[in-house]
Structures are given as C-alpha cells and as structure tokens.
Motif scaffolding. Sequence first.
Motif, PDB file in Angstrom:
ATOM      1  N   ALA A 262       0.850  -1.200   0.000  1.00  0.00           N
ATOM      2  CA  ALA A 262       0.000   0.000   0.000  1.00  0.00           C
ATOM      3  C   ALA A 262       0.882   1.247   0.000  1.00  0.00           C
ATOM      4  CB  ALA A 262      -0.900  -0.016   1.233  1.00  0.00           C
ATOM      5  N   ARG A 263       0.394   2.343  -0.595  1.00  0.00           N
ATOM      6  CA  ARG A 263       1.170   3.588  -0.629  1.00  0.00           C
ATOM      7  C   ARG A 263       1.430   4.096   0.785  1.00  0.00           C
ATOM      8  NH1 ARG A 263      -3.116   7.202  -3.790  1.00  0.00           N
ATOM      9  NH2 ARG A 263      -3.458   5.154  -4.681  1.00  0.00           N
ATOM     10  N   SER A 286      17.192   2.812  -1.908  1.00  0.00           N
ATOM     11  CA  SER A 286      16.798   3.938  -2.749  1.00  0.00           C
ATOM     12  C   SER A 286      15.551   3.562  -3.521  1.00  0.00           C
ATOM     13  CB  SER A 286      17.926   4.271  -3.724  1.00  0.00           C
ATOM     14  OG  SER A 286      17.492   5.226  -4.675  1.00  0.00           O
ATOM     15  N   ALA A 287      14.658   4.547  -3.727  1.00  0.00           N
ATOM     16  CA  ALA A 287      13.472   4.304  -4.551  1.00  0.00           C
ATOM     17  C   ALA A 287      13.548   5.117  -5.840  1.00  0.00           C
ATOM     18  CB  ALA A 287      12.207   4.652  -3.768  1.00  0.00           C
ATOM     19  N   ASP A 288      14.696   5.790  -6.080  1.00  0.00           N
ATOM     20  CA  ASP A 288      14.836   6.579  -7.306  1.00  0.00           C
ATOM     21  C   ASP A 288      16.112   6.192  -8.064  1.00  0.00           C
ATOM     22  OD1 ASP A 288      16.742   7.700  -5.667  1.00  0.00           O
ATOM     23  OD2 ASP A 288      15.765   9.652  -5.499  1.00  0.00           O
ATOM     24  N   THR A 313      12.633   2.223   6.174  1.00  0.00           N
ATOM     25  CA  THR A 313      11.279   2.597   5.766  1.00  0.00           C
ATOM     26  C   THR A 313      11.370   3.592   4.625  1.00  0.00           C
ATOM     27  OG1 THR A 313      10.542   2.259   8.031  1.00  0.00           O
ATOM     28  CG2 THR A 313       9.063   3.493   6.591  1.00  0.00           C
ATOM     29  N   LEU A 314      10.684   3.292   3.531  1.00  0.00           N
ATOM     30  CA  LEU A 314      10.662   4.179   2.365  1.00  0.00           C
ATOM     31  C   LEU A 314       9.247   4.708   2.188  1.00  0.00           C
ATOM     32  CD1 LEU A 314      12.731   2.254  -0.352  1.00  0.00           C
ATOM     33  CD2 LEU A 314      13.343   4.436   0.747  1.00  0.00           C
ATOM     34  N   GLU A 315       9.145   5.968   1.884  1.00  0.00           N
ATOM     35  CA  GLU A 315       7.848   6.599   1.596  1.00  0.00           C
ATOM     36  C   GLU A 315       7.594   6.408   0.098  1.00  0.00           C
ATOM     37  OE1 GLU A 315       4.703   8.041   3.179  1.00  0.00           O
ATOM     38  OE2 GLU A 315       6.455   7.978   4.514  1.00  0.00           O
ATOM     39  N   LEU A 316       6.619   5.577  -0.256  1.00  0.00           N
ATOM     40  CA  LEU A 316       6.422   5.266  -1.674  1.00  0.00           C
ATOM     41  C   LEU A 316       5.059   5.732  -2.178  1.00  0.00           C
ATOM     42  CD1 LEU A 316       7.915   1.641  -1.993  1.00  0.00           C
ATOM     43  CD2 LEU A 316       9.044   3.831  -2.412  1.00  0.00           C
ATOM     44  N   GLY A 317       5.079   6.497  -3.297  1.00  0.00           N
ATOM     45  CA  GLY A 317       3.841   6.910  -3.957  1.00  0.00           C
ATOM     46  C   GLY A 317       3.325   5.787  -4.835  1.00  0.00           C
ATOM     47  N   PRO A 318       2.081   5.916  -5.356  1.00  0.00           N
ATOM     48  CA  PRO A 318       1.483   4.839  -6.153  1.00  0.00           C
ATOM     49  C   PRO A 318       2.184   4.638  -7.498  1.00  0.00           C
ATOM     50  CG  PRO A 318       0.076   6.795  -6.143  1.00  0.00           C
ATOM     51  CD  PRO A 318       1.202   7.083  -5.204  1.00  0.00           C
ATOM     52  N   GLY A 319       2.072   3.399  -8.025  1.00  0.00           N
ATOM     53  CA  GLY A 319       2.651   3.088  -9.333  1.00  0.00           C
ATOM     54  C   GLY A 319       3.789   2.105  -9.229  1.00  0.00           C
ATOM     55  N   PRO A 320       4.409   1.786 -10.377  1.00  0.00           N
ATOM     56  CA  PRO A 320       5.546   0.858 -10.349  1.00  0.00           C
ATOM     57  C   PRO A 320       6.760   1.509  -9.687  1.00  0.00           C
ATOM     58  CG  PRO A 320       5.083   1.581 -12.600  1.00  0.00           C
ATOM     59  CD  PRO A 320       4.099   2.270 -11.717  1.00  0.00           C
ATOM     60  N   SER A 357      11.227  -5.042  -7.900  1.00  0.00           N
ATOM     61  CA  SER A 357      10.167  -4.258  -8.553  1.00  0.00           C
ATOM     62  C   SER A 357       8.827  -4.539  -7.894  1.00  0.00           C
ATOM     63  CB  SER A 357      10.074  -4.615 -10.036  1.00  0.00           C
ATOM     64  OG  SER A 357      11.283  -4.280 -10.661  1.00  0.00           O
ATOM     65  N   VAL A 358       8.148  -3.487  -7.451  1.00  0.00           N
ATOM     66  CA  VAL A 358       6.835  -3.635  -6.817  1.00  0.00           C
ATOM     67  C   VAL A 358       5.858  -2.675  -7.503  1.00  0.00           C
ATOM     68  CG1 VAL A 358       7.771  -4.343  -4.569  1.00  0.00           C
ATOM     69  CG2 VAL A 358       7.399  -1.906  -5.024  1.00  0.00           C
ATOM     70  N   ARG A 359       4.587  -2.902  -7.278  1.00  0.00           N
ATOM     71  CA  ARG A 359       3.579  -1.932  -7.750  1.00  0.00           C
ATOM     72  C   ARG A 359       2.840  -1.435  -6.514  1.00  0.00           C
ATOM     73  NH1 ARG A 359       1.026  -0.098 -12.168  1.00  0.00           N
ATOM     74  NH2 ARG A 359       2.413  -1.315 -13.515  1.00  0.00           N
ATOM     75  N   VAL A 360       3.059  -0.170  -6.212  1.00  0.00           N
ATOM     76  CA  VAL A 360       2.463   0.393  -5.001  1.00  0.00           C
ATOM     77  C   VAL A 360       1.029   0.773  -5.287  1.00  0.00           C
ATOM     78  CG1 VAL A 360       2.679   2.202  -3.242  1.00  0.00           C
ATOM     79  CG2 VAL A 360       4.748   1.223  -4.271  1.00  0.00           C
ATOM     80  N   GLY A 361       0.092   0.328  -4.415  1.00  0.00           N
ATOM     81  CA  GLY A 361      -1.351   0.536  -4.658  1.00  0.00           C
ATOM     82  C   GLY A 361      -1.837   1.888  -4.200  1.00  0.00           C
TER      83      GLY A 361
END
Length: 361
Positions: A262-263, A286-288, A313-320, A357-361
């Motif tokens: 989840a985002r 890293s998420a970028d 802990t990474l703060e991840l927005g929605p999407g791949p 690779s994940v897809r954040v909902g």
Amino acid sequence: MQPFRKRPEIKTTKEYPYNAETPPGLLREHFVTPTNAFYVRNHGDVPEVDPEQYRLKISGHVERPLSLSLEEIQRLPKTDLVSTLYCAGNRRRELMERTPMPGKVAWDVGAAGNARWGGVLLRDVLREAGVEDAARHAAFTGLDKDVESETGEPFGGSVPIERATADGVLLAYEMNGEPLASEHGFPLRVVVGGYVGARSVKWLSEITLRAEPSDNHYQAVEYKIFPPHVTAENADYSGGEMLGEIPLNCVTCAPQNGETPARGPVVVRGYAVAGGDRRVERVEVSADRGRSWTGASLSEEGGPAAWRFWEATLELGPGPREIVARATDSGGATQPETIEEVWNFQGYANNAWHRVSVRVG
Ligand SMILES: Nc1nc2c(c(=O)[nH]1)N[C@H]1C(S)=C(S)[C@@H](COP(=O)(O)O)O[C@H]1N2
Ligand SMILES: [Mo]
C-alpha cells in the motif's frame, strides 16, 4: 515430499543432486536460520558415513601426519560460533535472465544461511599436526563423489594457510545445537567464515597442507571468476581468479518482486554479508534508482562472520517502483551498480545493487 528433513516451503533448485534454497520471506524471519530451512548445495550424492569408522586424515606439509577419529576430535576444546554460509552462485538467476547459462543452478537470493556451528578450531587441529613453513594452503577433500562435472572426484577446495589458522574457522560437528544433518556434512565439515560456501567442505575426509592451492576441479576449474568477455566456448581454465572471500552483498527479502504494498511508508527488510574479516558497516536503500538513499538500521553483530539483518522505511507513492539496496563494508568498499559490471559466464559472485520491482497501490 522433501528429501531430508526440510520444510515444504524450501524450494528445490535441482532434483539430482539435491539442491534447495530458502524463500526470501522465510530467510528473513530467523537471524539464525533453522536447519530445516537452511539451503543445500550438493555436487553429488549425500554420503552415508559411519561415525565409528570415520577418520579425518591430515597430511602434506605437516610434521606429524594424523588420522583422527570423531571421538578424538570431540575431545579437543569446543567452540560455538554463529557464521554465515554464502554460496558463490547466490543471485545467479539475475545473471541468467540476461544471458542463459545452460546446466547452471538458477539460485535466487536464498543460497545463504546463518547457523550456530559447534566444533573445534581448525587451528587447534593443525597445531597437533605441526604446520611446516612450506605449507601455504590448506586443501580440504570430502567423501562425496562429484556427479555434476563428471570427473567423479570427491568435492574439494582450499584456503590460504593464514585463513585456515585464523579465528572462527571451525571443523564443525554440530549445527544449531545438534549433530550435523547428513545433507550438511555429517559427521564433520569445515566452516570458513568470510569465504564463499564452496570452501566449507562437507563430509570432510582429508586436510592436506600444500605449497599451492588445491588442484580439485572445484578449485582449479569451477568457482573461478573470468572477465565479462570470456565465454564457455573460449575460456582457458588455467586462467581466471579462484573465488575466495565472499563478495560484499546486500539483498532485499521483503517486499519481493511483484508484490503490491500500500502507498505510504513501506518497510523494507533484508540481509547483508561481507567478506574476509570485514564487517557490514552500512546499508542504504533507494526508490529513485540511486539518486537519493535512505540509511537502514542494522541488527547487532551476531559474530565476526555472521550476516547482518537490516530494515528501512521508504515513503512510496502509487505506481511501479524499484527498490534498490546496497551495502558498505568496514574497509569502505561498496557494491557495483550494474549486472554488466559483474557479468561472468559461470555466474558467480553477483553483487550488483539488488533491485526489487513492486507496484504500489
Ligand atoms: N563435500 C562437499 N562439500 C561441499 C559441497 C559439496 O557439494 N560437497 N558444496 C559446497 C558449496 S558450493 C556450498 S555453497 C556449501 C553449502 O553448504 P550446505 O549444503 O550445508 O548449505 O557447501 C560446500 N561444501
Ligand atoms: Mo556454493
């Protein structure tokens, strides 16, 4: 049905000889990997050894060649040590996705495990034999007959004498508080902390002190690193570099490829290992794609040659999203960024930045 006493979740990576690895989620659950979840890397049949008949021979450049029974070995002072076994072929699957490697075991990230080993320091046993000055390498030979290379030789390999006589190199007869399981080398194996798993010879029958490294197939041909331009067709096996110390590595176990967290804050967990006497000093994620990094918290050090667990802990927005992880060791070294840099046709020592690779909902 699993052969031996492995849990059903353990993934068979090769039916014969039996090879299996630990799924990432299970691997990250226990700092000390339970024996029934521990990976298995065999090059031949698991030999059945009668502990009464068993003898360990010590020969070569020694003052007194020895032949020791299990009982005699167990009378020496006992050491307990938490140490990680790390297969040089771990993470080969990522290399095979780039270029196929026919016949090679496609290890994901679970050809690694951390156990509490009980046994005697190799150094203590070698002292009984008396190490001569000419001894530069300790060669180990197992009781199993190799079926993978069709040489029919027993499996073997060597380490430099400095490593053989260092702290934390054990002749182990216990794993996680019990006699070694048959598939892990009963009744006796070497455990060389900080070195690739291939040097931790199981079902140990002989130690030979030599001026040169072992000429066993698994030292002289396999478990060697060749530069990226060398292929199976043009390889000159007298060249190449024998694998020794574990390549510094860092793996994300959770989340896994294809998961859909989840985002918001996503907890990322994994393990990291360092080679030789070096420690894992730092882990970053890293998420970028490596433009910015977040530091991970590391577990206590469980022993000089034990892996370290980490969490960030990474703060991840929605999407791949791609989660990248890398470690730095106590020598200040870090890992190469790309698969291209570490490519070798036998698929060893992949320690490029690990990517999930994940897809954040
Ligand atoms: N005698 C013997 N020792 C061996 C092997 C083997 O096939 N035969 N495999 C090696 C390799 S490549 C690794 S990674 C480790 C794996 O140890 P494990 O099966 O106990 O996990 O054992 C090493 N020792
Ligand atoms: Mo291995």
